[in-house]
Design an enzyme around this catalytic site. Structure first.
Site, mmCIF file in Angstrom:
data_model
loop_
_atom_site.group_PDB
_atom_site.id
_atom_site.type_symbol
_atom_site.label_atom_id
_atom_site.label_comp_id
_atom_site.label_asym_id
_atom_site.label_seq_id
_atom_site.Cartn_x
_atom_site.Cartn_y
_atom_site.Cartn_z
ATOM 1 N N ASN A 153 -40.897 -22.670 -0.026
ATOM 2 C CA ASN A 153 -40.792 -23.856 0.820
ATOM 3 C C ASN A 153 -42.020 -23.864 1.714
ATOM 4 O OD1 ASN A 153 -38.338 -24.208 -0.362
ATOM 5 N ND2 ASN A 153 -37.129 -23.736 1.463
ATOM 6 N N GLU A 170 -34.681 -19.316 2.204
ATOM 7 C CA GLU A 170 -35.346 -18.966 3.464
ATOM 8 C C GLU A 170 -34.645 -17.872 4.268
ATOM 9 O OE1 GLU A 170 -35.963 -22.572 5.722
ATOM 10 O OE2 GLU A 170 -37.218 -23.462 4.192
ATOM 11 N N ARG A 211 -31.975 -30.445 -6.349
ATOM 12 C CA ARG A 211 -31.650 -29.133 -5.781
ATOM 13 C C ARG A 211 -30.668 -29.325 -4.627
ATOM 14 N NH1 ARG A 211 -34.823 -25.617 -1.527
ATOM 15 N NH2 ARG A 211 -33.342 -23.912 -1.526
ATOM 16 N N GLU A 220 -39.230 -26.792 -1.595
ATOM 17 C CA GLU A 220 -39.144 -27.771 -0.502
ATOM 18 C C GLU A 220 -40.537 -28.072 0.006
ATOM 19 O OE1 GLU A 220 -36.654 -26.806 2.905
ATOM 20 O OE2 GLU A 220 -35.080 -26.045 1.586
ATOM 21 N N TYR A 265 -44.194 -26.111 4.597
ATOM 22 C CA TYR A 265 -44.275 -27.258 5.506
ATOM 23 C C TYR A 265 -45.582 -27.294 6.284
ATOM 24 C CZ TYR A 265 -39.455 -28.250 4.452
ATOM 25 O OH TYR A 265 -38.312 -28.591 3.781
ATOM 26 N N HIS A 318 -27.421 -21.364 1.651
ATOM 27 C CA HIS A 318 -28.336 -22.086 2.543
ATOM 28 C C HIS A 318 -27.682 -22.097 3.933
ATOM 29 C CE1 HIS A 318 -31.702 -25.309 2.545
ATOM 30 N NE2 HIS A 318 -31.356 -25.152 3.801
HETATM 31 O O1 IFM Z 1 -34.028 -28.819 6.961
HETATM 32 C C1 IFM Z 1 -34.676 -27.635 6.673
HETATM 33 C C2 IFM Z 1 -34.032 -26.946 5.487
HETATM 34 O O2 IFM Z 1 -32.692 -26.692 5.703
HETATM 35 C C3 IFM Z 1 -34.713 -25.636 5.203
HETATM 36 N N1 IFM Z 1 -36.138 -25.782 5.127
HETATM 37 C C4 IFM Z 1 -36.812 -26.534 6.148
HETATM 38 C C5 IFM Z 1 -36.133 -27.867 6.347
HETATM 39 C C6 IFM Z 1 -36.864 -28.682 7.428
HETATM 40 O O3 IFM Z 1 -36.863 -28.004 8.642
#
Ligand code: IFM
Length: 444
Positions: free
Chosen positions: A293, A163, A75, A351, A295, A118
Site C-alpha cells: 500500500n 498493514e 479487494r 492500495e 500513499y 484489516h
Molecule cells: O483507509 C485506510 C485503509 O484502511 C488502510 N490503508 C490506508 C487507507 C487510507 O488512510
C-alpha cells in the site's frame, strides 16, 4: 502512451469495518473499533462504523459500481467478529454474507481478492490481551482455516494481513488507532504475533488445503528521506525507515529483524524472548506475491527528544487532503529498492489513492481533479516501472467508496464514489469515470 498487458489486474479496495455497517446483524459481535470509536476523544466527531456505507445491505448496488468501472478484481476484507463472534463459536450467518458477495462478484467476472485481517479484532480476543498474547496466533488460525474451508475455491487471491504497521504501531505504540495503547513493548509483540499468524496461515493454505490460490501479505511502505545530508538527519531517516519499513520487510522477506532497530527499541523492551526459535523461518515462508500500500513518502529530521530520534520535517511538496506529500517519483524509487534489496515476487499495489475535499455540484456530479491527477500520476508510475521490468501485476485504487477513515471518522473522503452518509446515495466522481476509461483502454 503507456500500455498495460491484458493480464494486468485493475481493481478497487475497501475493508469491512470501513464500509459494512450492520454492526450487530446476523450475530456479529463487537470489535476493538466499535469500542474505540465510542471512547470520547478517539475518533473525530465520535463517528463510528455502525452504519458506515451500509454495504452489508447495499453490496449489490456496490457491485453495479464495480461493473461500471470495469474492474478485473475487487479487494475487500472479512470481519473476524462476524465469523467468530465468540471464541470457538463459528457463525454461519456471518459467513453467508461473504458467500453472497463472492458469488455475485464471480457471476460478474470480478475476481475476489480477500483480506483476512484489516484491523477489526473481536473484543473477546482483545479482552485476553489481543495480539500481545501469543495465543492470538491460534485464534487467528481457527478463523483463517474456516475462511479457507468455506471460500477458497471461489477466491482469486488471499491477503493474510493488511498493514501490520498500523495494527501494531498506530494501535499499540502511538495510540491513534484501536485499541489506543501507547506501549512499545506491546506494539512489538503485536507485530510479531501478526507476522507469525501470517506465516502460519500461508503454510496452512498450502499444506492442508493444497490450494493454488495465490496468498501473500500487504505492507504499507513509506520511503523515508532526510531533510538534509547532515549526519543527524541521515540517522533520523535510517531510524524512520527502520520503524516504518524495515521492521516489517526484513522479517517477512529476509527472516530477521533489523539489528539496529532491535538496539534502538530495546530501551522500551524488557526482553525479546517473545521471539521463539523458529518463528522467523515461519514468518518468512514463501508467498506467491507481495502486496504494497503506497500513499506518500516520509520526510524527516533529527530530533533528540523523540523516541527514536526522528520527527517529520517541513516539506514543500504538494499535499493530499491528509497533508501527505504527493510523491510518485519516490514511489518508483521505493519499488526499485524493493526489487534490489528484497524480493522477486510479483508485486501488487494493493492500495493507492488520496483524500481530498469533495463537493456535490448542482447537477449531482463530483469534480475531483486533484484526486484524478494523483491517481493518473501513480498509474503512470506503475506503467513506467513495468517498462523497466519491475513486474507489478496489479493496482487496486483506494477506495471504491468514501468510507470511515479510522480516527478521522467520515471527514476524509478517499472514494472514487461519493457517498452521502445520510441517504446512502452513491455518485461516481470524475476520478471514477477516468479510472474506468484507463481500465477500458488498458493504457494511460
Ligand atoms: O483507509 C485506510 C485503509 O484502511 C488502510 N490503508 C490506508 C487507507 C487510507 O488512510
Amino acid at each position: 502512451m503507456n500500455k498495460f498487458s491484458k493480464d494486468f489486474i485493475f481493481g478497487t479496495a475497501t475493508s469491512s469495518y470501513q464500509i459494512e455497517g450492520a454492526f450487530k446483524e446476523d450475530g456479529r459481535s463487537l470489535s476493538i473499533w466499535d469500542v474505540f470509536s465510542r471512547t470520547p476523544g478517539k475518533v473525530l466527531n465520535m463517528d463510528h462504523g455502525d452504519i458506515a456505507c451500509d454495504h452489508y445491505h447495499l453490496y449489490e448496488k456496490d457491485i453495479e459500481i464495480l461493473k461500471t468501472l470495469g474492474v478485473d478484481s475487487y479487494r475487500f476484507s472479512i470481519a473476524w467478529p462476524r465469523i467468530y463472534p465468540e471464541q470457538g463459536q463459528y457463525n454461519e450467518a456471518g459467513m453467508n454474507f461473504y458467500k453472497k458477495l463472492i458469488f455475485l462478484l464471480n457471476e460478474n467476472g470480478i475476481k475476489p481478492a480477500v483480506t483476512l485481517y484489516h484491523w477489526d479484532l473481536p473484543m473477546w480476543a482483545h479482552e485476553q490481551g489481543g495480539w500481545t498474547n501469543r495465543e492470538s496466533v491460534d485464534w487467528f488460525m481457527e478463523y483463517a482455516e474456516k475462511c479457507f474451508e468455506e471460500l477458497d475455491e471461489h477466491v482469486d487471491m488471499w491477503i493474510t494481513h493488511n498493514e501490520p504497521w498500523c495494527a501494531g504501531f498506530l494501535g499499540y505504540h502511538q495510540g491513534i488507532h484501536a485499541p489506543g495503547h501507547t506501549n512499545m513493548e506491546e506494539a512489538l509483540k503485536t507485530v510479531h504475533h501478526i507476522l507469525l499468524s501470517h506465516g502460519e496461515a500461508v503454510s496452512l493454505l498450502k499444506e492442508k488445503f493444497v490450494s493454488a490460490t495465490p496468498i501473500g501479505i500487504t505492507l504499507n511502505l513509506s520511503p523515508m528521506y532526510p531533510a538534509s545530508n547532515s549526519a543527524n538527519d541521515l540517522l533520523a531517516a535510517n531510524n524512520a525507515d527502520g520503524y516504518s519499513n524495515r521492521w516489517f520487510l526484513d522479517p517477512v522477506l529476509k527472516g530477521s529483524y533489523p539489528v539496529d532497530m532491535m538496539n534502538l527499541f530495546s530501551k522500551y523492551v524488557h526482553s525479546y524472548d517473545f521471539i521463539y526459535e523458529g518463528d522467523l523461518e515461519k514468518i518468512s515462508v514463501d508467498c506467491d506475491f507481495f502486496g504494497i500500500n503506497f500513499y506518500s513518502r516520509g520526510y524527516v529530521e533529527f530530533n533528540s527528544a523523540s523516541d527514536f530520534l526522528f520527527k517529520n520535517a517541513f516539506s514543500n511538496y504538494p499535499k493530499t487532503g491528509m497533508g501527505w506529500d504527493i510523491s510518485p517519483v519516490e514511489f518508483k524509487e521505493l519499488i526499485r529498492r524493493l526489487r534490489k534489496e528484497y524480493t522477486n515476487l510479483p508485486i501488487f499495489i494493493t492500495e493507492n489513492g488520496a483524500a481530498f475535499d469533495d463537493h456535490v455540484s448542482e447537477s449531482n456530479t463530483v469534480h475531483d481533479p486533484d484526486r484524478q491527477e494523483y491517481v493518473e500520476q501513480h498509474i503512470q508510475a506503475v506503467a513506467e516501472l513495468n517498462e523497466e521490468g519491475m513486474d507489478i501485476a496489479g493496482y487496486y485504487l483506494w477506495s471504491l467508496l468514501d468510507n470511515f477513515e479510522w480516527a478521522f471518522g467520515y471527514e476524509k473522503r478517499f472514494g472514487i464514489t461519493y457517498v452521502d452518509f445520510e441517504t446512502q446515495e452513491r455518485i461516481l466522481k470524475d476520478s471514477g469515470y477516468r479510472y474506468a476509461e484507463i481500465i477500458r483502454n488498458r493504457s494511460i
